[in-house]
Design an enzyme around this catalytic site. Sequence first.
Site: not given
Length: 198
Positions: A85, A115, A118
């Site tokens: 990402e 996560c 990100c």
Amino acid sequence: MAANEIHLSQPDWLASEWLAAQRQRPNPADDQGRLQAVLALAALTVAHDSGGPFAAAVYALDTGELISTSVNTVVSNHCAAAHAELQALSQAQQKIGSYTLIDRPCVLVSSSEPCTMCLGAIAWSGVKQLVFSSTREDVEQIGFDEGPTTEEWRQQLTERGIHVIGPMLREEGRQILRDYQSRQGVIYNARPIGPAQI
């Protein structure tokens, strides 16, 4: 590479296989089609043993154009920040020549729920929409540490004008994680857990 530079590379097969295949077909018309394309990319990174079982892409919401795409390259690039990402968002911003995508309505499509790292990048990226497949829990069940989070993360993104869709095609995303686990893929930054059952 100079000592004060950061260089993150993507595997050669990404351009020769996945991007080449994408050019042969129309841009996906909807969120499900875009997520299917990203999941196919995540499956390829597992098959090629290229890194973590994660992929992401940024698409223009108005035209459906693929702006950028990336796979997780934490291990090969020796960089904990080399999540799919983060790299897809960074590539898209550099491609349009701005630190934000706010003036170019875009969707970030990811093989997994973001996560902690990100999630922060998404909040500041300027994207208007996030679409994801497998959940944080799915990812943690095979041993990855997704970092601290809050139950309000969706609401927090919504308040920033980012529409969240997912999990979508969750079983397909979970199968990619299972395949990675069965191939004994590297679980970098692992957290101590028991046997995975996903």
